[in-house]
Motif scaffolding. Sequence first.
Motif, PDB file in Angstrom:
ATOM      1  N   ALA B  17       0.881  -1.142   0.000  1.00 54.21           N
ATOM      2  CA  ALA B  17       0.047   0.180   0.099  1.00 54.21           C
ATOM      3  C   ALA B  17       0.706   1.073   0.015  1.00 54.21           C
ATOM      4  N   ARG B  18       2.065   1.142   0.869  1.00 52.57           N
ATOM      5  CA  ARG B  18       2.799   2.263   1.010  1.00 52.57           C
ATOM      6  C   ARG B  18       3.337   2.774  -0.444  1.00 52.57           C
ATOM      7  N   ARG B  19       3.693   1.675  -1.197  1.00 51.84           N
ATOM      8  CA  ARG B  19       4.434   1.843  -2.487  1.00 51.84           C
ATOM      9  C   ARG B  19       3.261   2.338  -3.462  1.00 51.84           C
ATOM     10  N   LEU B  20       2.159   1.971  -3.557  1.00 51.09           N
ATOM     11  CA  LEU B  20       1.285   2.287  -4.388  1.00 51.09           C
ATOM     12  C   LEU B  20       0.632   3.567  -4.262  1.00 51.09           C
ATOM     13  N   PHE B  21       0.575   4.052  -2.900  1.00 50.19           N
ATOM     14  CA  PHE B  21       0.214   5.276  -2.540  1.00 50.19           C
ATOM     15  C   PHE B  21       0.950   6.284  -3.203  1.00 50.19           C
ATOM     16  N   ALA B  22       2.440   6.084  -2.747  1.00 46.50           N
ATOM     17  CA  ALA B  22       3.359   6.826  -3.277  1.00 46.50           C
ATOM     18  C   ALA B  22       3.432   7.212  -4.986  1.00 46.50           C
ATOM     19  N   GLU B  23       3.059   6.084  -5.684  1.00 51.00           N
ATOM     20  CA  GLU B  23       3.096   6.173  -6.931  1.00 51.00           C
ATOM     21  C   GLU B  23       1.760   6.755  -7.669  1.00 51.00           C
ATOM     22  N   ARG B  24       0.587   6.233  -7.309  1.00 49.84           N
ATOM     23  CA  ARG B  24      -0.559   6.833  -7.905  1.00 49.84           C
ATOM     24  C   ARG B  24      -1.591   7.499  -6.959  1.00 49.84           C
ATOM     25  N   GLY B  25      -1.005   7.601  -5.526  1.00 46.28           N
ATOM     26  CA  GLY B  25      -2.058   8.089  -4.572  1.00 46.28           C
ATOM     27  C   GLY B  25      -3.061   7.076  -3.942  1.00 46.28           C
ATOM     28  N   PHE B  26      -3.713   7.623  -3.128  1.00 45.57           N
ATOM     29  CA  PHE B  26      -4.658   6.780  -2.158  1.00 45.57           C
ATOM     30  C   PHE B  26      -6.147   6.656  -2.906  1.00 45.57           C
ATOM     31  N   LEU B  27      -6.474   7.663  -3.633  1.00 49.91           N
ATOM     32  CA  LEU B  27      -7.805   7.287  -4.296  1.00 49.91           C
ATOM     33  C   LEU B  27      -7.748   6.566  -5.506  1.00 49.91           C
ATOM     34  N   VAL B 105       2.282   8.153   2.940  1.00 49.46           N
ATOM     35  CA  VAL B 105       1.358   8.330   3.959  1.00 49.46           C
ATOM     36  C   VAL B 105       0.874   9.801   4.010  1.00 49.46           C
ATOM     37  N   MET B 106       1.773  10.825   3.726  1.00 48.14           N
ATOM     38  CA  MET B 106       1.253  12.231   3.452  1.00 48.14           C
ATOM     39  C   MET B 106       0.133  12.288   2.383  1.00 48.14           C
ATOM     40  N   VAL B 107       0.684  11.742   1.309  1.00 49.58           N
ATOM     41  CA  VAL B 107      -0.035  11.743  -0.196  1.00 49.58           C
ATOM     42  C   VAL B 107      -1.405  11.318   0.389  1.00 49.58           C
ATOM     43  N   ALA B 108      -1.331  10.096   0.915  1.00 50.00           N
ATOM     44  CA  ALA B 108      -2.700   9.428   1.210  1.00 50.00           C
ATOM     45  C   ALA B 108      -3.555  10.309   1.869  1.00 50.00           C
ATOM     46  N   LEU B 109      -2.837  10.537   2.968  1.00 52.86           N
ATOM     47  CA  LEU B 109      -3.741  11.409   4.066  1.00 52.86           C
ATOM     48  C   LEU B 109      -4.406  12.487   3.617  1.00 52.86           C
ATOM     49  N   PHE B 110      -3.586  13.390   2.732  1.00 53.39           N
ATOM     50  CA  PHE B 110      -4.027  14.600   1.952  1.00 53.39           C
ATOM     51  C   PHE B 110      -5.318  14.298   1.066  1.00 53.39           C
ATOM     52  N   GLN B 111      -5.015  13.387   0.345  1.00 49.21           N
ATOM     53  CA  GLN B 111      -6.203  12.889  -0.793  1.00 49.21           C
ATOM     54  C   GLN B 111      -7.197  12.248   0.043  1.00 49.21           C
ATOM     55  N   SER B 112      -7.289  11.693   1.301  1.00 39.53           N
ATOM     56  CA  SER B 112      -8.266  11.333   1.845  1.00 39.53           C
ATOM     57  C   SER B 112      -9.139  12.301   2.575  1.00 39.53           C
ATOM     58  N   ARG B 113      -8.585  13.070   2.836  1.00 37.25           N
ATOM     59  CA  ARG B 113      -9.175  14.357   3.481  1.00 37.25           C
ATOM     60  C   ARG B 113      -9.873  15.093   2.642  1.00 37.25           C
ATOM     61  N   VAL B 114      -8.903  15.700   1.503  1.00 35.41           N
ATOM     62  CA  VAL B 114      -9.637  16.531   0.679  1.00 35.41           C
ATOM     63  C   VAL B 114     -10.639  15.881  -0.142  1.00 35.41           C
TER      64      VAL B 114
END
Lengths: 201, 201
Positions: B17-27, B105-114
């Motif tokens: 998950a960490r790898r994928l979130f960094a590559e393409r984001g959470f959403l 994690v930062m990217v994912a969190l940011f995306q999740s919240r926005v």
Amino acid sequence: MRKAKAAETRAALLEAARRLFAERGFLNTKITDIAAAAGRSAGSFYEHFADREELLGALLAEMEDSADREVARAGHPREHDLTDRDQLREHLRIAWSVFREHRAVMVALFQSRVGAGPGDGRAWDDLTSETAVFRHHLEYLRERGHRLPGDPELVAAAMGAMLGMLGYSMLTRAEPVGDDTVVDTLTDLLLYGLAGPAGTP
Amino acid sequence: MRKAKAAETRAALLEAARRLFAERGFLNTKITDIAAAAGRSAGSFYEHFADREELLGALLAEMEDSADREVARAGHPREHDLTDRDQLREHLRIAWSVFREHRAVMVALFQSRVGAGPGDGRAWDDLTSETAVFRHHLEYLRERGHRLPGDPELVAAAMGAMLGMLGYSMLTRAEPVGDDTVVDTLTDLLLYGLAGPAGTP
DNA sequence: GTCTATATAGAGATAGAC
DNA sequence: GTCTATCTCTATATAGAC
């Protein structure tokens, strides 16, 4: 008049979208929702827009027009001096009032961009292009010999990041905020920093 | 050992998950993607996490631990003086290094919240709670008679907004950035503003 | 241009065998 | 615990009648 009817539908879709984007955001608003809220069918939507992004583009164009008009009213030569409190404040005030006036579009755009994901560094490109005005003014200052905190592009981006994120956060709250207070605070923070103007205790 | 095997799967899911979130984001990362990348089945995912958000929570916990350790190493009394350049810079440096280290994690969190949308003003709540440290330091300054650009909560939020949005934008670019330069620029901007320290041309 | 009805596709989530 | 298979739901997008 077919044309008039069609324009009416288009306008209704835009208006409905604006309302829904402001309420629940862009990502949570489906095309069927927009059509229903506009009193039209989903099928009819596609007669006017290829997809949700295209509709957002139309809303964005409206916003840019309105923002340009507001800026033009004041005039905006490159020679603005951002170290002059009144001039800096006016820039921030206009940005903030555009945010407020076009809250729905701002929210939608923000969501659409962040939602697109990291991949291609689009966030940085958007940020720099939208803060180009700040950058120009800062470059002007530097040319005149003023020492800046750093590279004009970076400083401009930092200012834009602060404005954009704070705007999104504050303008999506239930309780209204005092715009003048916010603009004053940002002005002083960006002008003199935490240390405050010379001679502050 | 069943337990060991299960822990292994859990770790593999987190890592993927960490790898994928960094590559393409959470959403843009689906549960099936995570499972596949971890070499597990989608069904197995649900044995460890109720949904994508819960997995993100686990990653967030890891990040907070690591951040706390980094902060603890330096010590962080309420009496920090943010108008002292070294102390302000150290705060910004740590924030930036946490961003970099936990980009995914930062990217994912940011995306999740926005992505959650405007509705409930959650963006503001998150921003203020995460900038509580800044706020405390600013309140301390104010108590000692220092004049701030505005309400400590608002100033702290503005600082956090700048850091967060700039971090997201810069750290999702392809080309790496010079961290020291960024931290220096933000330090000077936040400390003295565009006008610069007293006596600047 | 607009509607109703529907094809299509994707993704979350679960059941049951191993 | 893990897998395969599948159910279900949701949303995009199109086809064809009016």
